[in-house]
Design an enzyme around this catalytic site. Structure first.
Site, mmCIF file in Angstrom:
data_model
loop_
_atom_site.group_PDB
_atom_site.id
_atom_site.type_symbol
_atom_site.label_atom_id
_atom_site.label_comp_id
_atom_site.label_asym_id
_atom_site.label_seq_id
_atom_site.Cartn_x
_atom_site.Cartn_y
_atom_site.Cartn_z
ATOM 1 C CG HIS A 1 43.853 15.027 146.492
ATOM 2 N ND1 HIS A 1 43.739 16.212 147.368
ATOM 3 C CD2 HIS A 1 44.128 13.641 146.770
ATOM 4 C CE1 HIS A 1 43.904 15.231 148.734
ATOM 5 N NE2 HIS A 1 43.859 14.357 148.125
ATOM 6 C CD GLU B 1 44.094 11.724 154.989
ATOM 7 O OE1 GLU B 1 45.613 12.107 155.005
ATOM 8 O OE2 GLU B 1 43.888 12.320 154.364
HETATM 9 ZN ZN LIG Z 1 44.333 10.002 151.849
#
Ligand SMILES: [Zn+2]
Length: 344
Positions: A320, A220
């Site tokens: 992130h 992903e």
């Molecule tokens: Zn994700």
């Protein structure tokens, strides 16, 4: 609220978070997922590409619904070896690169050796480099210092390290006060939520309304996670992290329902149903727009799958980067997944 076995849930979450699995290196974690699935009593198989597919029999075979979460994470790969034996790297996915400065990592060679090291800028010492604080941090200005006696490129090559080796970032997983601080809550928090719900269904002999396939995707973060779906799936709920910040309403305590992301609006009917279920059951939830985001549903639609799709997930702060969420967001997410599977 459904009665989740919290201890088992958190133990699985911690195992997921601390098992290295950047995109392209998910073999070990898929074995863990297969073992858990079989212990719960459901069928598991892997596609040639490495996606894990779990099948749960439903009360009806009239249609097959999909649930997805991705177990792959951000990471890096050895690009070259410098004259002093440090590693230059290329990124896997899109981490906030300045947050990598000072982070520990593991380098996996293709013949099975594992070495440790640290991401640093090429101006790492304030006593030496005038621009130690100001140098931009990116893949060109950073390298990895290995915890081995290496003084030259030849020394590093002699360890068996070469371009193409996988670099895994230390997730620094910490559970404290019902908060989970760790890299890669995106999207391992959601994988853990799927297992929480599956464990509950199995323990209580509850069948979902329809035959259900749970897709554990492995690419992903690089854009093509659920691009292949078993053709019988006609609608899919992606479970992936909810965004927090700016004008978004989601917090670390909510399940987020995404109405639209960079790939466009999600299915109107499914999204409306999810909002109604969250409202009727007094869940802490938020409906938001994600300006810079794509999901497994986006990948599936782009690849030509003929499905309806929606997206929900636990609110994750600082995505992130050094992420954090709270157990309440995970509980709200599990509840909404359960309602989706068992209410029409
Ligand atoms: Zn994700």
């Amino acid at each position: 609220m459904i009665a989740i076995q919290k201890e088992l849930f958190l133990e699985r979450l911690e195992t997921l978070l601390t098992t290295d699995s950047p995109s392209g290196f998910t073999m070990n974690i898929m074995n863990v997922i297969e073992e858990w699935t079989r212990s719960i009593g459901y069928d598991f198989y892997q596609t040639p590409k490495g996606t894990g597919i779990i099948t749960i029999e439903g009360q009806s075979d009239e249609k097959t619904v999909g649930l997805s979460a991705h177990v792959d994470t951000l990471g890096a790969m050895v690009r070259s070896i410098t004259g002093t034996g440090n590693l230059k790297f290329t990124l896997i996915g899109g981490p906030i690169v300045p947050t990598l400065d000072g982070e520990y990592c593991r380098v996996y060679t293709r013949d099975g050796k594992v070495y440790t090291g640290t991401f640093l800028s090429v101006a790492p010492s304030v006593h030496v480099h005038k621009d130690a604080s100001t140098m931009a941090r990116n893949a060109d200005t950073m390298e990895i210092r290995l915890d081995e006696v290496v003084k030259s490129k030849a020394d590093t090559l002699a360890l068996g390290i070469s371009p193409g080796d996988i670099i895994c970032i230390d997730p620094k997983t910490t559970l404290i006060n019902d908060f989970v601080k760790s890299r890669f809550l995106d999207d391992k928090a959601s994988v853990a939520c799927l297992f929480g719900v599956m464990q509950y269904l199995s323990d209580n002999y509850i069948k979902p309304l329809y035959r259900t396939q749970v897709i554990i995707s492995a690419f992903e973060e690089v854009g093509h996670g659920a691009s292949y779906l078993p053709p019988e799936i006609s609608e899919m709920l992606a479970v992936d992290m909810g965004c927090i910040g700016e004008d978004l309403t989601c917090t670390e305590f909510d399940v987020s329902i995404c109405a639209k992301d960079s790939s466009g609006p999600y299915d109107y009917d499914m999204t409306s149903r999810l909002i109604q279920m969250a409202k009727d059951n007094q869940l802490d939830y938020a409906v938001d727009i994600y300006p810079m985001y794509g999901s497994d549903v986006s990948a599936a639609l782009r690849a030509g799958n003929n499905i309806k799709g929606a997206l929900i997930g636990p609110g994750v702060h600082a995505s992130h980067g050094m992420e954090r969420t709270h157990y309440e967001a995970l509980e709200n997410t599990m509840e909404l997944i359960y309602l989706y599977l068992t209410r029409s």
